[in-house]
Motif scaffolding. Sequence first.
Motif, PDB file in Angstrom:
ATOM      1  N   GLU A  83       0.833  -1.202   0.000  1.00 28.10           N
ATOM      2  CA  GLU A  83       0.000   0.000   0.000  1.00 28.10           C
ATOM      3  C   GLU A  83       0.871   1.257   0.000  1.00 28.10           C
ATOM      4  N   PHE A 113      -6.878   1.834  -0.932  1.00 25.85           N
ATOM      5  CA  PHE A 113      -6.936   0.442  -0.474  1.00 25.85           C
ATOM      6  C   PHE A 113      -8.118   0.297   0.482  1.00 25.85           C
ATOM      7  N   ASN A 161      -6.990  -3.866   3.429  1.00 28.55           N
ATOM      8  CA  ASN A 161      -5.617  -4.369   3.384  1.00 28.55           C
ATOM      9  C   ASN A 161      -5.166  -4.818   4.782  1.00 28.55           C
ATOM     10  N   ARG A 213      -2.363  -8.650   4.881  1.00 27.75           N
ATOM     11  CA  ARG A 213      -1.460  -8.390   3.746  1.00 27.75           C
ATOM     12  C   ARG A 213      -1.121  -9.650   2.980  1.00 27.75           C
ATOM     13  N   GLU A 220       3.483  -9.496  -2.797  1.00 30.36           N
ATOM     14  CA  GLU A 220       3.448  -8.029  -2.835  1.00 30.36           C
ATOM     15  C   GLU A 220       4.414  -7.485  -3.874  1.00 30.36           C
ATOM     16  N   GLN A 257      -8.170  -1.145  -4.397  1.00 30.01           N
ATOM     17  CA  GLN A 257      -7.884  -2.512  -3.922  1.00 30.01           C
ATOM     18  C   GLN A 257      -9.025  -2.939  -3.035  1.00 30.01           C
ATOM     19  N   VAL A 301      -7.651 -11.244  -3.410  1.00 33.94           N
ATOM     20  CA  VAL A 301      -7.466  -9.791  -3.327  1.00 33.94           C
ATOM     21  C   VAL A 301      -7.542  -9.266  -4.756  1.00 33.94           C
TER      22      VAL A 301
END
Lengths: 272, 245
Positions: free
Chosen positions: A139, A161, A164, A167, A173, A200, A207
């Motif tokens: 993020e 986001f 989040n 994670r 990521e 997001q 996700v």
Amino acid sequence: MSFLQSTLGVSSVLILGTLGMFFMAITLVSIVVFHQRRVIRFNKQIQKMEEERQQMLLRASIQFQEEERQRIAADLHDDAGPLLATARLYLNENLIHQEPATQLQAIFSAKQIIDDSIQLIRNISHSLMPPTLKNFGLEAAIKDQFEKINASGSINASARFHDNRQRLSDEQELLVFRVIQELVTNILKHSSAGFIHLTQNAQGNSVFFRVHHDGRGILQQDFEKMEHGSTGLGLKNIQSRIRVLKGKITFEIDNTHTYYKVTIEVPRLPYK
Amino acid sequence: MKENITAILKYLLYTGIFSTTLPLVFYLLFKKNSKEKSLRVILFYILYCIFNEALSFYLQSIHSETFLILLYSFTILEFSFFSLFIFVIIPDSVVKQIIPYLWLSFIIFYFIDLVFVNKGRGFDSIAMGIECILVLSMCISYLFLILRKSNNLFIYSTFEFWVVITFLIYFSGTFFLYILAESMRDNLAFRKQYFIINISFNLLKNLLLSIAMTMKLSNTVKQQKNTLPDLDDDFFISENVNFPN
């Protein structure tokens, strides 16, 4: 039936009927078998095409790595090399025979050049692995990247986001960041967009990331065509990263035809 | 000459009767340890066929009424075994849902026909003809569904496929025989032809069932459900973002 019996005779009706039914059954079975064989042949062809596509993606990935290495080599050779050579010139053996003021000046210049070199190497290192991503997560890294784009003043970039809390893993990521980076680079280079917006969200065990922009974009069929063609190295890289993520990517245009959207779906792996 | 023909027919009869045991031999050789439902159904069918052949051979000459009861029960049980087999192997579909009702309807029809129409007089062509049509329809439905839903597997190398084509060929071959049998039972030439065709297709059925026993069993192809969520754009777009018109 009785008409047939009277015209042809019982034996003929029975034999012809039985043979007719028998051959019909045999024909049906043959059709099934031949159709099945054709399906299998077709599936094998598709499998072969898929293997070729995988090969192409692998080649693209290797080519991309090579280009990346060449870029780093060029950066080191063309920028860091001359800087360090210059610093070395300032710090040669004759320096001890010079005046103290000249010595001080030479050391100061050399120090300046070494600082520049450190900065240059740091920049190269950051381009390989963004420190924000490493230290603060996806993020922060994306927002940081978008702020830099915003600062240029030519395009409005924003990111939001929604969920989040949980994670993605470090590896995921980094891969998602690279995909988004590649997408944003493409938008900046080719689309003449006025804005880029990233959202997001999470749903179930997946996700989702969606990049919206109002420039010239591509659709799913264009993406698939480019993926199979010899051009579009960046898109091939996106696809190979998405494959590593075991995710999905979709290129669409909204119903009002005002903006394009690229959706990335990533299955969630627990953050370590 | 006549004696020769009688001898040939006799040999054919014995071959036909003994061929019934052939699938059982192949079962014991190749599928003894398998516990698949479909295989069990066919095994019971084979055992029933052996029992029926032996009993009918014994009863035919001495007790015609008991022989008729055996014939009627064979039609019902044969249809029941096949319906159950198709029900077990067919992929999930409307056809699978229909099969139990179809079976029940046929049984009800068969009893009504036997009691009120045929009245136990002898061979029942209508019921046998309908049985043939229903079995053939189920075979064709199975082949159609398996073609639509098949994966990369060679379906013609599976046990289920061979059993289905066995029934398809057997009932196709005997269809005309059964529908003509009632009206032609007094015709001597027809009786001879009936005997030869019936025994031939029975032989073919047993051979094909034996081949089926050497094939591998396959699970029916199951439909894969789409697990992707139906995503709406509002789900993504933040309320704070105003997109240009």
